[in-house]
Scaffold this active site. Sequence first.
Site, short mmCIF file in Angstrom:
data_model
loop_
_atom_site.label_atom_id
_atom_site.label_comp_id
_atom_site.label_asym_id
_atom_site.label_seq_id
_atom_site.Cartn_x
_atom_site.Cartn_y
_atom_site.Cartn_z
N GLU A 27 0.84 -1.21 0.00
CA GLU A 27 0.00 0.00 0.00
C GLU A 27 0.87 1.26 0.00
O GLU A 27 2.08 1.19 0.24
CB GLU A 27 -0.93 0.00 1.22
CG GLU A 27 -0.17 0.08 2.53
CD GLU A 27 -0.87 0.97 3.54
OE1 GLU A 27 -1.23 2.10 3.18
OE2 GLU A 27 -1.00 0.54 4.69
N LYS A 159 -4.84 -1.19 14.11
CA LYS A 159 -4.10 -0.19 14.86
C LYS A 159 -4.71 -0.03 16.25
O LYS A 159 -5.93 0.03 16.40
CB LYS A 159 -4.09 1.13 14.10
CG LYS A 159 -3.09 1.06 12.93
CD LYS A 159 -2.99 2.35 12.20
CE LYS A 159 -4.13 2.51 11.26
NZ LYS A 159 -3.93 2.05 9.92
N1 PSU Z 1 -0.83 1.08 8.61
C1 PSU Z 1 0.20 1.87 8.97
N2 PSU Z 1 0.14 3.20 8.66
C2 PSU Z 1 -0.92 3.71 7.92
C3 PSU Z 1 -2.01 2.87 7.54
C4 PSU Z 1 -1.89 1.56 7.91
O1 PSU Z 1 1.17 1.39 9.59
O2 PSU Z 1 -0.91 4.90 7.61
C5 PSU Z 1 -3.17 3.41 6.70
C6 PSU Z 1 -3.71 2.28 5.83
O3 PSU Z 1 -3.59 2.65 4.49
C7 PSU Z 1 -5.17 2.12 6.23
C8 PSU Z 1 -5.50 3.52 6.66
O4 PSU Z 1 -5.97 1.66 5.18
O5 PSU Z 1 -4.31 3.91 7.40
C9 PSU Z 1 -6.78 3.54 7.46
O6 PSU Z 1 -7.34 4.80 7.41
P1 PSU Z 1 -8.86 5.03 7.90
O7 PSU Z 1 -8.86 4.68 9.34
O8 PSU Z 1 -9.13 6.50 7.64
O9 PSU Z 1 -9.73 4.15 7.05
#
Ligand code: PSU
Length: 309
Positions: A27, A159
């Site tokens: 990603e 996370k």
């Molecule tokens: N994992 C990490 N750092 C990130 C992300 C994931 O270590 O920045 C990103 C991923 O791309 C994930 C996004 O899809 O954060 C999630 O964002 P949201 O909670 O707005 O959907």
Amino acid sequence: MIKHPNFTIAPEIKIALDLGAPIVALESTVITHGLPRPQNLELARDMEKNVRDCGATPATVALLNGQIHIGLSDEELVRLSDAESTLKVSHRDFATAIVKKANGGTTVAGTMFAANMTGIKVFATGGIGGVHKESSFDISTDLRSLANIPTIVVCAGAKAILDLPATLEYLETMGVPVVGYQTDEFPAFYSRESGLGVSVRLDSPKEIAEFAQAHWNLGMKSAILVTNPVPETESIPKSEMEPIIAKASAEAIKQGIHGQKLTPFLLSRISELTEGKSLRTNLALLLNNARLAAQIAEAMSGKKKAWAI
Ligand code: PSU
Ligand code: MN
């Protein structure tokens, strides 16, 4: 192989697809929104190197000038990581990026979509999005994509800034298997422990490949979420992270930060509050996931693709 005017597939990826050789999608929101400079470019390069060292071809997915790229050259990685303004591209944002000819980092959901369109089944990230603590209506599109897009997503859990029990409930409702790699416990990104369980423990890349084949041969359409705990040496105990996450979350509420901005805000605030310790953990878990994903891709490439997806 797909021929679509909005997709640009790197020559190396085309060859690997033709040969049925192992490929790992990576990603790019982590490059554009998740990490500070210059660590973002270093990490992007290191992720690719770790995948290659394990015998697979890396396919970093991103938007450049409104074009969906599968596999970036080093010059393109530099362009993306240095870009002044970038979109965070999830499902609803692809068309925006295309019509505005924008640069963008694809989220877990966005990368799953683009990888699957291309025929790439294995994908590595840091941590998936999920149900936010601050507002139970803020549910990451990552969860919906895990329910609908048949890929193997390797992560270090969700996370820890998220409501983990609610996130796991959602995955259960949507029929997404949550695999613990060499663990019975769902990892919490910065920490190896969460006190929560996984749906199945599997101990080798080969077992994971067999599991995926069994799941998809039944006609299941969901992803398989492989959770890989951060290496012990880099793990930060849950008890140490909890007050820091609570402080960062309270600040987000106070400052009215929500929607797409919430996750990047929390990650960078937590990095400040831990004086960079959480950033080092984040980098370590990303690389660890790239290696496991490459091993799984290798095990998958030996499998007869009997499933019709
Ligand atoms: N994992 C990490 N750092 C990130 C992300 C994931 O270590 O920045 C990103 C991923 O791309 C994930 C996004 O899809 O954060 C999630 O964002 P949201 O909670 O707005 O959907
Ligand atoms: Mn969200």
